[in-house]
Motif scaffolding. Structure first.
Motif, mmCIF file in Angstrom:
data_model
loop_
_atom_site.group_PDB
_atom_site.id
_atom_site.type_symbol
_atom_site.label_atom_id
_atom_site.label_comp_id
_atom_site.label_asym_id
_atom_site.label_seq_id
_atom_site.Cartn_x
_atom_site.Cartn_y
_atom_site.Cartn_z
ATOM 1 N N GLN A 157 0.822 -1.202 0.000
ATOM 2 C CA GLN A 157 0.000 0.000 0.000
ATOM 3 C C GLN A 157 0.866 1.266 0.000
ATOM 4 O O GLN A 157 1.830 1.324 0.756
ATOM 5 C CB GLN A 157 -0.810 0.070 1.283
ATOM 6 N N GLY A 167 10.933 -3.634 7.221
ATOM 7 C CA GLY A 167 10.124 -4.873 7.230
ATOM 8 C C GLY A 167 9.541 -5.150 5.862
ATOM 9 O O GLY A 167 9.591 -6.283 5.374
ATOM 10 N N LYS A 227 -6.467 -3.343 13.776
ATOM 11 C CA LYS A 227 -6.547 -1.954 13.301
ATOM 12 C C LYS A 227 -7.834 -1.303 13.787
ATOM 13 O O LYS A 227 -7.834 -0.137 14.179
ATOM 14 C CB LYS A 227 -6.452 -1.891 11.772
ATOM 15 N N GLN A 251 0.507 -11.431 6.684
ATOM 16 C CA GLN A 251 -0.455 -11.625 5.600
ATOM 17 C C GLN A 251 -0.914 -13.071 5.430
ATOM 18 O O GLN A 251 -1.743 -13.361 4.575
ATOM 19 C CB GLN A 251 0.152 -11.130 4.274
ATOM 20 N N THR A 285 12.951 -13.819 7.409
ATOM 21 C CA THR A 285 12.579 -12.395 7.361
ATOM 22 C C THR A 285 11.068 -12.193 7.440
ATOM 23 O O THR A 285 10.550 -11.141 7.072
ATOM 24 C CB THR A 285 13.093 -11.766 6.043
ATOM 25 N N LYS A 307 9.108 -11.702 9.860
ATOM 26 C CA LYS A 307 8.586 -10.691 10.770
ATOM 27 C C LYS A 307 9.731 -9.884 11.364
ATOM 28 O O LYS A 307 10.387 -10.316 12.308
ATOM 29 C CB LYS A 307 7.792 -11.403 11.883
ATOM 30 N N ILE A 308 9.971 -8.720 10.782
ATOM 31 C CA ILE A 308 10.953 -7.790 11.336
ATOM 32 C C ILE A 308 10.214 -6.990 12.405
ATOM 33 O O ILE A 308 9.120 -6.473 12.165
ATOM 34 C CB ILE A 308 11.498 -6.853 10.217
ATOM 35 N N MET A 355 7.378 -4.387 13.018
ATOM 36 C CA MET A 355 7.620 -3.039 12.511
ATOM 37 C C MET A 355 6.470 -2.727 11.561
ATOM 38 O O MET A 355 6.122 -3.552 10.729
ATOM 39 C CB MET A 355 8.960 -3.024 11.758
ATOM 40 N N SER A 413 1.724 1.826 10.209
ATOM 41 C CA SER A 413 0.688 2.534 10.958
ATOM 42 C C SER A 413 1.070 2.753 12.421
ATOM 43 O O SER A 413 0.544 3.661 13.049
ATOM 44 C CB SER A 413 -0.665 1.832 10.830
#
Ligand code: AQP
Length: 331
Positions: free
Chosen positions: A9, A18, A112, A150, A183, A185-186, A196, A199
């Motif tokens: 996005q 990340g 969110k 995701q 990699t 989940k940073i 990281m 938002s």
């Protein structure tokens, strides 16, 4: 060749480390082996309030970052989601075979929405994963390279696609998530127990387009853990583990090797090396982005070519879907 699709996005001007390590870098390495489609998902970027002029600008900057990160518009189809109207068209059909309860279980939505409050949370944020399913299913993607956050959305995509296939006949390829563990989940530098994230922002975020001095400072003030030993343990040493993960991903040095190299040394040394590895990546990245943004007309032309290629594939899929669903074909 099998097909790969992914997108990010344009909600911020800059991608973060990340996004780069968890997604963009994989995109670049996959484009030889796969028929690759990479899009800037601007339709997703209006789900939580935005500024129109900023969105236009950020869409271009995001596309420039894809290229700076190694996506080659000659070898991959690089496009902007809103340039291909089939995305929201397919999303509508899919939303009509998605359960309200099923969509309500998406943890990213729940997180969110909890941060924003019910009144500020839009229906668009709620149906976001259905639009994402359309993004993927339109292109018969076999593989979707993303970060760990995701995974649930890709599972939902498979469920919705499979449901369509069994109700209306074999139509969609069901995609697999591609999430390299190292990699996936940073973590945030200030709170290494959370990912990281654009938002969340703040001093725990490393933005790829941030001033190198600020990046260096953020790494040097990263939260580390009690004790002095440099070891990997996500439970008791999430901060140090995150720094080692970043260093290993950027330098391709195995984690075990890094731990060995730092035996008897302190957190300050580790941060120094991490900062230097990040800057080695970020400085040429920023230079390339600046060059691309110097010629916005050329960038727009690349995106127009990509949209045309994407549209060819997407329109064929949507025609098939409309027919299967029973919409009367126009004369
Ligand atoms: N911390 C992360 N570690 C590894 N991968 C990550 N990704 C995001 N954060 C990390 C991956 O980057 C891509 C970005 O997709 P997006 O633009 O849809 O954003 P997102 O998944 O919602 O994550 P962001 O960028 O941090 O934004 P917000 O703040 O909205 O959560 C995806 O492939 C994602 O997995």
């Amino acid at each position: 060749r099998p097909r790969v699709l992914s997108g990010m996005q344009p909600t911020n001007a800059s991608l973060h480390l990340g996004n780069y390590l968890g997604a963009l870098r994989q995109w670049a390495t996959m484009q030889d082996e796969y028929d690759a489609f990479y899009c800037v998902v601007d339709l997703h970027a209006i789900t939580a309030g935005h500024d129109p002029a900023q969105l236009r600008e950020r869409t271009r900057v995001t596309a420039a970052q894809y290229i700076a990160g190694g996506v080659d518009p000659e070898r991959s189809t690089l496009f902007v989601q809103s340039h291909v109207p089939e995305h929201p068209q397919l999303a509508w059909v899919l939303s009509c075979i998605t359960g309200f309860g099923e969509a309500s279980r998406m943890t990213q939505f729940k997180d969110k929405a909890a941060r924003q409050g019910t009144e500020a949370t839009t229906v668009g944020l709620f149906t976001y994963p259905v639009l994402q399913a359309a993004d993927i299913l339109l292109y018969d993607a076999d593989m979707v390279p993303v970060g760990e956050d995701q995974r649930q959305h890709i599972e939902l995509t498979r469920d919705i696609g499979g449901r369509f296939n069994s109700r209306f006949g074999e139509t969609f390829v069901l995609p697999k998530a591609f999430i390299p563990e190292a990699t996936a989940k940073i973590q945030d530098l200030q709170d290494p127990t959370v990912k990281m994230s654009k938002s969340i922002g703040g001093a725990g975020l490393i933005e790829m387009l941030e001033e190198p001095k600020v990046i260096e400072k953020r790494i040097k003030s990263a939260v580390t853990d009690s004790g002095r030993e440099i070891t990997v343990d996500p439970e008791s040493k999430p901060g140090v583990t995150n720094l080692i993960t970043i260093l290993s991903a950027l330098t391709m040095r195995p984690v075990g090797q890094i731990v060995q190299d730092f035996e008897g040394r302190g957190y300050g040394d580790l941060k120094k090396e991490v900062a230097s590895a990040v800057l080695d990546t970020v400085i040429p990245f920023q230079k390339r982005v600046r060059e691309l943004l110097d010629d916005p007309a050329q960038l727009d032309a690349l995106l127009a070519t990509g949209a045309e290629k994407a549209h060819d594939v997407a329109s064929a899929t949507l025609r098939k879907v409309y027919d299967r669903v029973g919409f009367l074909q126009p004369m």
